[in-house]
Design an enzyme around this catalytic site. Structure first.
Site, PDB file in Angstrom:
ATOM      1  NE  ARG A  56      -2.676  -1.863   3.134  1.00 42.70           N
ATOM      2  CZ  ARG A  56      -2.720  -3.175   3.510  1.00 42.70           C
ATOM      3  NH1 ARG A  56      -3.116  -4.023   2.718  1.00 42.70           N
ATOM      4  NH2 ARG A  56      -2.021  -3.389   4.590  1.00 42.70           N
TER       5      ARG A  56
ATOM      6  CD  GLU B 219      -1.879  -5.412  14.345  1.00 42.92           C
ATOM      7  OE1 GLU B 219      -1.924  -4.737  13.228  1.00 42.92           O
ATOM      8  OE2 GLU B 219      -2.816  -5.206  15.197  1.00 42.92           O
TER       9      GLU B 219
HETATM   10  P1  AMP Z   1       3.890  -2.935  11.637  1.00 42.72           P
HETATM   11  O1  AMP Z   1       5.272  -3.398  10.924  1.00 42.72           O
HETATM   12  O2  AMP Z   1       3.449  -3.885  12.427  1.00 42.72           O
HETATM   13  O3  AMP Z   1       3.938  -1.450  11.880  1.00 42.72           O
HETATM   14  O4  AMP Z   1       2.688  -3.253  10.434  1.00 42.72           O
HETATM   15  C1  AMP Z   1       2.553  -2.227   9.169  1.00 42.72           C
HETATM   16  C2  AMP Z   1       2.399  -2.939   8.030  1.00 42.72           C
HETATM   17  O5  AMP Z   1       1.368  -4.181   8.123  1.00 42.72           O
HETATM   18  C3  AMP Z   1       1.808  -2.003   7.198  1.00 42.72           C
HETATM   19  O6  AMP Z   1       2.287  -2.431   5.711  1.00 42.72           O
HETATM   20  C4  AMP Z   1       0.318  -2.420   7.027  1.00 42.72           C
HETATM   21  O7  AMP Z   1      -0.172  -1.973   5.631  1.00 42.72           O
HETATM   22  C5  AMP Z   1       0.132  -3.712   7.727  1.00 42.72           C
HETATM   23  N1  AMP Z   1      -0.757  -3.501   8.888  1.00 42.72           N
HETATM   24  C6  AMP Z   1      -0.449  -4.013  10.113  1.00 42.72           C
HETATM   25  N2  AMP Z   1      -1.752  -4.149  10.754  1.00 42.72           N
HETATM   26  C7  AMP Z   1      -2.550  -3.677  10.055  1.00 42.72           C
HETATM   27  C8  AMP Z   1      -4.004  -3.331  10.475  1.00 42.72           C
HETATM   28  N3  AMP Z   1      -4.515  -3.321  11.616  1.00 42.72           N
HETATM   29  N4  AMP Z   1      -4.805  -2.992   9.231  1.00 42.72           N
HETATM   30  C9  AMP Z   1      -4.054  -2.621   8.104  1.00 42.72           C
HETATM   31  N5  AMP Z   1      -2.868  -2.935   7.800  1.00 42.72           N
HETATM   32  C10 AMP Z   1      -2.103  -3.531   8.711  1.00 42.72           C
END
Ligand code: AMP
Length: 184
Positions: free
Chosen positions: A71, A108
């Site tokens: 995205r 996550e």
């Molecule tokens: P993080 O590495 O945990 O900060 O996760 C961020 C990445 O995972 C981004 O590329 C987001 O598109 C995706 N992502 C993680 N959690 C979500 C969520 N709750 N909703 C949408 N995309 C998420």
């Protein structure tokens, strides 16, 4: 979904926040998925999102916008074009055909790895990292490491959405993070 506190004065933020759909239990139970595809369906909200970033980064001598798959590929290129910077995709493994450097990270939901083409970024480049959302911060942290390994200075990270409860900001080692909307 709420507007980021220090941006409440800008009326565009509320409109952007209202277009983001939250899908419970996707892609697995317990995850509140922030769906930006509904933002993209609203041309005014999409334009306002890009405009807010462009207004912030115009004149800041950013030479590279690094977008995170997938995205970050939606928001990064229009920002790069508008501010006159090159766009560099940071991709999932085995997508880039050239020689790459890699950084593993924890999501996550699961683990993954980001790769960047060697030579896409030069020492002295000033980088902006773009993604749709920061959750735990692992993805942005890996992106920062890739860019710094290539000799770039990461000026800031920019996301549309922050999930503040996950404290991802704390994993960025003091790098500034600019967001439009807080959720959760
Ligand atoms: P993080 O590495 O945990 O900060 O996760 C961020 C990445 O995972 C981004 O590329 C987001 O598109 C995706 N992502 C993680 N959690 C979500 C969520 N709750 N909703 C949408 N995309 C998420």
């Amino acid at each position: 979904m709420s507007a980021c506190k220090d941006k409440e004065q800008d009326p565009r933020i509320e409109g952007i926040a209202s277009t983001i759909r939250v899908v419970p239990d996707f892609p697995k139970p317990g995850i509140m998925f922030q769906d930006i595809t509904t933002l993209l369906l609203d041309p005014k909200a999409f334009k306002n999102t890009v405009d807010l970033f462009v207004e912030r980064y115009t004149g800041k001598d950013i030479t590279v916008v690094a977008g995170i798959e997938a995205r970050g590929f939606i928001f990064g290129p229009p920002i790069a074009l508008a501010i006159g910077a090159k766009f560099v995709p940071l991709r999932k493994p085995r997508k880039l055909p050239g020689e790459v450097i890699s950084e593993e990270y924890v999501l996550e939901y699961g683990t993954d790895c980001l790769q960047m083409h060697i030579g896409a970024v030069q020492p002295g480049d000033r980088a902006l990292v773009v993604d749709d959302l920061i959750a735990t911060g692992g993805t942005l942290c890996a992106a920062i490491k890739l860019l710094e390994r290539a000799g770039a200075e990461v000026v800031e990270c920019a996301c549309v959405i922050e999930l503040p409860e996950l404290k991802g900001r704390e994993r960025l080692n003091g790098k500034p993070l600019y967001i439009l909307v807080e959720s959760g």
